[in-house]
Design a protein around this motif. Sequence first.
Motif, PDB file in Angstrom:
ATOM      1  N   LEU A 189       0.833  -1.206   0.000  1.00  0.00           N
ATOM      2  CA  LEU A 189       0.000   0.000   0.000  1.00  0.00           C
ATOM      3  C   LEU A 189       0.865   1.252   0.000  1.00  0.00           C
ATOM      4  CD1 LEU A 189      -3.020  -0.613   2.370  1.00  0.00           C
ATOM      5  CD2 LEU A 189      -3.066   0.210   0.037  1.00  0.00           C
ATOM      6  N   ALA A 190       1.933   1.231   0.816  1.00  0.00           N
ATOM      7  CA  ALA A 190       2.824   2.402   0.874  1.00  0.00           C
ATOM      8  C   ALA A 190       3.436   2.654  -0.494  1.00  0.00           C
ATOM      9  CB  ALA A 190       3.916   2.188   1.923  1.00  0.00           C
ATOM     10  N   LEU A 191       3.825   1.588  -1.166  1.00  0.00           N
ATOM     11  CA  LEU A 191       4.406   1.742  -2.504  1.00  0.00           C
ATOM     12  C   LEU A 191       3.380   2.306  -3.473  1.00  0.00           C
ATOM     13  CD1 LEU A 191       6.712  -1.302  -3.156  1.00  0.00           C
ATOM     14  CD2 LEU A 191       7.286   1.087  -2.787  1.00  0.00           C
ATOM     15  N   ALA A 192       2.136   1.776  -3.401  1.00  0.00           N
ATOM     16  CA  ALA A 192       1.098   2.252  -4.307  1.00  0.00           C
ATOM     17  C   ALA A 192       0.851   3.749  -4.091  1.00  0.00           C
ATOM     18  CB  ALA A 192      -0.185   1.463  -4.083  1.00  0.00           C
ATOM     19  N   PHE A 193       0.798   4.153  -2.804  1.00  0.00           N
ATOM     20  CA  PHE A 193       0.588   5.575  -2.521  1.00  0.00           C
ATOM     21  C   PHE A 193       1.782   6.411  -2.988  1.00  0.00           C
ATOM     22  CE2 PHE A 193      -2.663   4.342   0.755  1.00  0.00           C
ATOM     23  CZ  PHE A 193      -3.693   5.062   0.193  1.00  0.00           C
ATOM     24  N   ALA A 194       2.994   5.842  -2.861  1.00  0.00           N
ATOM     25  CA  ALA A 194       4.177   6.588  -3.306  1.00  0.00           C
ATOM     26  C   ALA A 194       4.138   6.795  -4.809  1.00  0.00           C
ATOM     27  CB  ALA A 194       5.446   5.842  -2.900  1.00  0.00           C
ATOM     28  N   VAL A 195       3.700   5.761  -5.534  1.00  0.00           N
ATOM     29  CA  VAL A 195       3.528   5.928  -6.989  1.00  0.00           C
ATOM     30  C   VAL A 195       2.508   7.028  -7.247  1.00  0.00           C
ATOM     31  CG1 VAL A 195       2.698   4.802  -9.076  1.00  0.00           C
ATOM     32  CG2 VAL A 195       4.231   3.590  -7.557  1.00  0.00           C
ATOM     33  N   GLY A 196       1.449   7.058  -6.416  1.00  0.00           N
ATOM     34  CA  GLY A 196       0.447   8.109  -6.550  1.00  0.00           C
ATOM     35  C   GLY A 196       1.034   9.494  -6.340  1.00  0.00           C
ATOM     36  N   VAL A 197       1.981   9.608  -5.376  1.00  0.00           N
ATOM     37  CA  VAL A 197       2.617  10.908  -5.128  1.00  0.00           C
ATOM     38  C   VAL A 197       3.317  11.395  -6.380  1.00  0.00           C
ATOM     39  CG1 VAL A 197       4.433  12.074  -3.833  1.00  0.00           C
ATOM     40  CG2 VAL A 197       2.924  10.485  -2.675  1.00  0.00           C
ATOM     41  N   VAL A 198       4.042  10.494  -7.041  1.00  0.00           N
ATOM     42  CA  VAL A 198       4.844  10.896  -8.198  1.00  0.00           C
ATOM     43  C   VAL A 198       3.965  11.115  -9.422  1.00  0.00           C
ATOM     44  CG1 VAL A 198       6.725  10.183  -9.698  1.00  0.00           C
ATOM     45  CG2 VAL A 198       6.822   9.672  -7.279  1.00  0.00           C
ATOM     46  N   ARG A 199       2.893  10.306  -9.555  1.00  0.00           N
ATOM     47  CA  ARG A 199       2.127  10.330 -10.797  1.00  0.00           C
ATOM     48  C   ARG A 199       0.956  11.302 -10.794  1.00  0.00           C
ATOM     49  NH1 ARG A 199       1.382   5.805 -14.809  1.00  0.00           N
ATOM     50  NH2 ARG A 199      -0.034   7.489 -15.293  1.00  0.00           N
ATOM     51  N   ALA A 200       0.553  11.785  -9.601  1.00  0.00           N
ATOM     52  CA  ALA A 200      -0.660  12.591  -9.525  1.00  0.00           C
ATOM     53  C   ALA A 200      -0.544  13.821 -10.421  1.00  0.00           C
ATOM     54  CB  ALA A 200      -0.904  13.012  -8.082  1.00  0.00           C
ATOM     55  N   ARG A 201      -1.662  14.151 -11.080  1.00  0.00           N
ATOM     56  CA  ARG A 201      -1.642  15.327 -11.942  1.00  0.00           C
ATOM     57  C   ARG A 201      -1.701  16.606 -11.125  1.00  0.00           C
ATOM     58  NH1 ARG A 201      -3.471  15.419 -17.328  1.00  0.00           N
ATOM     59  NH2 ARG A 201      -2.984  13.455 -18.316  1.00  0.00           N
ATOM     60  N   MET A 202      -2.464  16.551 -10.026  1.00  0.00           N
ATOM     61  CA  MET A 202      -2.653  17.771  -9.251  1.00  0.00           C
ATOM     62  C   MET A 202      -1.945  17.656  -7.913  1.00  0.00           C
ATOM     63  SD  MET A 202      -6.513  18.609 -10.047  1.00  0.00           S
ATOM     64  CE  MET A 202      -6.246  19.971  -8.978  1.00  0.00           C
ATOM     65  N   PRO A 203      -1.371  18.764  -7.429  1.00  0.00           N
ATOM     66  CA  PRO A 203      -0.660  18.715  -6.148  1.00  0.00           C
ATOM     67  C   PRO A 203      -1.533  18.226  -5.009  1.00  0.00           C
ATOM     68  CG  PRO A 203      -0.891  20.965  -6.952  1.00  0.00           C
ATOM     69  CD  PRO A 203      -1.251  20.076  -8.072  1.00  0.00           C
ATOM     70  N   ALA A 239      14.601  -3.210   1.303  1.00  0.00           N
ATOM     71  CA  ALA A 239      14.204  -3.131  -0.105  1.00  0.00           C
ATOM     72  C   ALA A 239      13.027  -2.182  -0.267  1.00  0.00           C
ATOM     73  CB  ALA A 239      13.852  -4.521  -0.623  1.00  0.00           C
ATOM     74  N   LEU A 240      12.058  -2.294   0.667  1.00  0.00           N
ATOM     75  CA  LEU A 240      10.910  -1.380   0.625  1.00  0.00           C
ATOM     76  C   LEU A 240      11.384   0.060   0.746  1.00  0.00           C
ATOM     77  CD1 LEU A 240       7.851  -0.844   0.732  1.00  0.00           C
ATOM     78  CD2 LEU A 240       7.980  -1.133   3.190  1.00  0.00           C
ATOM     79  N   ALA A 241      12.322   0.302   1.696  1.00  0.00           N
ATOM     80  CA  ALA A 241      12.842   1.659   1.877  1.00  0.00           C
ATOM     81  C   ALA A 241      13.534   2.137   0.607  1.00  0.00           C
ATOM     82  CB  ALA A 241      13.803   1.704   3.058  1.00  0.00           C
ATOM     83  N   ALA A 242      14.294   1.229  -0.032  1.00  0.00           N
ATOM     84  CA  ALA A 242      15.029   1.624  -1.241  1.00  0.00           C
ATOM     85  C   ALA A 242      14.069   2.009  -2.356  1.00  0.00           C
ATOM     86  CB  ALA A 242      15.930   0.476  -1.681  1.00  0.00           C
ATOM     87  N   VAL A 243      12.997   1.218  -2.521  1.00  0.00           N
ATOM     88  CA  VAL A 243      12.057   1.524  -3.603  1.00  0.00           C
ATOM     89  C   VAL A 243      11.339   2.841  -3.316  1.00  0.00           C
ATOM     90  CG1 VAL A 243      10.052   0.714  -4.854  1.00  0.00           C
ATOM     91  CG2 VAL A 243      11.787  -0.897  -4.150  1.00  0.00           C
ATOM     92  N   VAL A 296      13.128  10.062  -5.463  1.00  0.00           N
ATOM     93  CA  VAL A 296      14.107  10.674  -6.373  1.00  0.00           C
ATOM     94  C   VAL A 296      13.466  10.928  -7.727  1.00  0.00           C
ATOM     95  CG1 VAL A 296      16.248  10.267  -7.611  1.00  0.00           C
ATOM     96  CG2 VAL A 296      16.097   9.676  -5.220  1.00  0.00           C
ATOM     97  N   LEU A 297      12.707   9.929  -8.205  1.00  0.00           N
ATOM     98  CA  LEU A 297      12.041  10.062  -9.505  1.00  0.00           C
ATOM     99  C   LEU A 297      11.127  11.293  -9.512  1.00  0.00           C
ATOM    100  CD1 LEU A 297      11.729   8.483 -12.184  1.00  0.00           C
ATOM    101  CD2 LEU A 297       9.639   7.550 -11.233  1.00  0.00           C
ATOM    102  N   GLY A 298      10.297  11.400  -8.459  1.00  0.00           N
ATOM    103  CA  GLY A 298       9.383  12.537  -8.408  1.00  0.00           C
ATOM    104  C   GLY A 298      10.129  13.856  -8.332  1.00  0.00           C
ATOM    105  N   PHE A 299      11.231  13.850  -7.555  1.00  0.00           N
ATOM    106  CA  PHE A 299      12.017  15.078  -7.399  1.00  0.00           C
ATOM    107  C   PHE A 299      12.597  15.521  -8.730  1.00  0.00           C
ATOM    108  CE2 PHE A 299      16.089  17.134  -6.523  1.00  0.00           C
ATOM    109  CZ  PHE A 299      15.667  18.160  -5.713  1.00  0.00           C
ATOM    110  N   LEU A 300      13.051  14.561  -9.536  1.00  0.00           N
ATOM    111  CA  LEU A 300      13.726  14.925 -10.784  1.00  0.00           C
ATOM    112  C   LEU A 300      12.748  15.197 -11.912  1.00  0.00           C
ATOM    113  CD1 LEU A 300      16.719  12.433 -10.777  1.00  0.00           C
ATOM    114  CD2 LEU A 300      16.737  14.859 -10.266  1.00  0.00           C
ATOM    115  N   VAL A 301      11.617  14.495 -11.915  1.00  0.00           N
ATOM    116  CA  VAL A 301      10.755  14.521 -13.096  1.00  0.00           C
ATOM    117  C   VAL A 301       9.687  15.604 -13.007  1.00  0.00           C
ATOM    118  CG1 VAL A 301       9.026  13.194 -14.348  1.00  0.00           C
ATOM    119  CG2 VAL A 301      11.169  12.133 -13.701  1.00  0.00           C
ATOM    120  N   ARG A 302       9.106  15.780 -11.814  1.00  0.00           N
ATOM    121  CA  ARG A 302       7.946  16.663 -11.721  1.00  0.00           C
ATOM    122  C   ARG A 302       8.337  18.140 -11.763  1.00  0.00           C
ATOM    123  NH1 ARG A 302       3.058  14.187 -11.055  1.00  0.00           N
ATOM    124  NH2 ARG A 302       2.478  16.235 -11.796  1.00  0.00           N
ATOM    125  N   LYS A 303       7.423  18.963 -12.260  1.00  0.00           N
ATOM    126  CA  LYS A 303       7.706  20.389 -12.387  1.00  0.00           C
ATOM    127  C   LYS A 303       7.013  21.229 -11.319  1.00  0.00           C
ATOM    128  CE  LYS A 303      10.109  19.933 -16.127  1.00  0.00           C
ATOM    129  NZ  LYS A 303      11.487  19.588 -15.800  1.00  0.00           N
TER     130      LYS A 303
END
Lengths: 196, 110
Positions: free
Chosen positions: A12-26, B10-14, B20-27
Amino acid sequence: MAETLFYLLGALALAFAVGVVRARMPLFSVLSLLGSFFCLSGIYLLLGFPFLAATQLLVYAGAIMVLFLFVIMLLNLGDEAQLERHAGLSLSGRRLFVGGTAAALLGIVGLAAAQMNTTFVAGEVPQGRALDDLPTLAGLLFTRYMLPFEAASLLLLATMVGVIVLAKRQRGTSAVEAEAEAPALPAPPLSSGAPR
Amino acid sequence: MNVPTDHVLALAAVLFALGVLGFLVRKNVIIVLASIELMLNAANLSFLAASRHWSQDALAATHQPSAGPIFAIFVILVAAAEAAVGLALVIALYRLKQTVALDGVAELKG
């Protein structure tokens, strides 16, 4: 049981983290981050750190997230029309979704807490203690880690002053804005207590 | 709980990699700040995993718990300070430029 909970919370934490990066709106990004913090708090509980789990919830989910949301609302970045377009759900549906997610997260974290309790009773942790046992932690903090602790208090003071200086309306711009907004008034009323 | 420390790390690393990805990619500045918070949390998780891994030895040798939770507390403190300063900067930036997109702020680009 605890293992299953750990992997569930981790996923779940990973899924939410993907959501943080992918979300269109802040707004959605920050809400995903909140979900991720909830899951991490449950993981801390399972690892045997109840105090840090509580700190995670209070400081991160409580204070920092509220700060983020406050700034988003202040700057009006969560535009309602855009929200409608991206969410694709009616208002009541969205409420149901958010409420359900929050309830599920709370339930999982509660389950983790119950799990941690039974684990301690079973004596898997030495002396049945949490790994971040508060008296020991405080003792360490005020003896061996005294200097970092004082440095941290200085850092917080500097942060406070810095934030006030950064976020305060500058003298020059505020005077220009006041003149632009109310040219007819001989003396624009001072709405805030800030010195101009 | 018998989850091996490797899996927690491993969870922490991912999580850190996603940050890092979000920091570099998002505007968007606010999403960039959220990514930084994600990275700090991943660091916290690895601190606690390591602390749990070595807690048995440390308790036996010195009768003191390992310093992992203390470092985690300091990381949380720094994260709070960083969020406050970062969001104050966002407010200042918005006041100056009426935007929170990092593309619009390129004055210092050489």
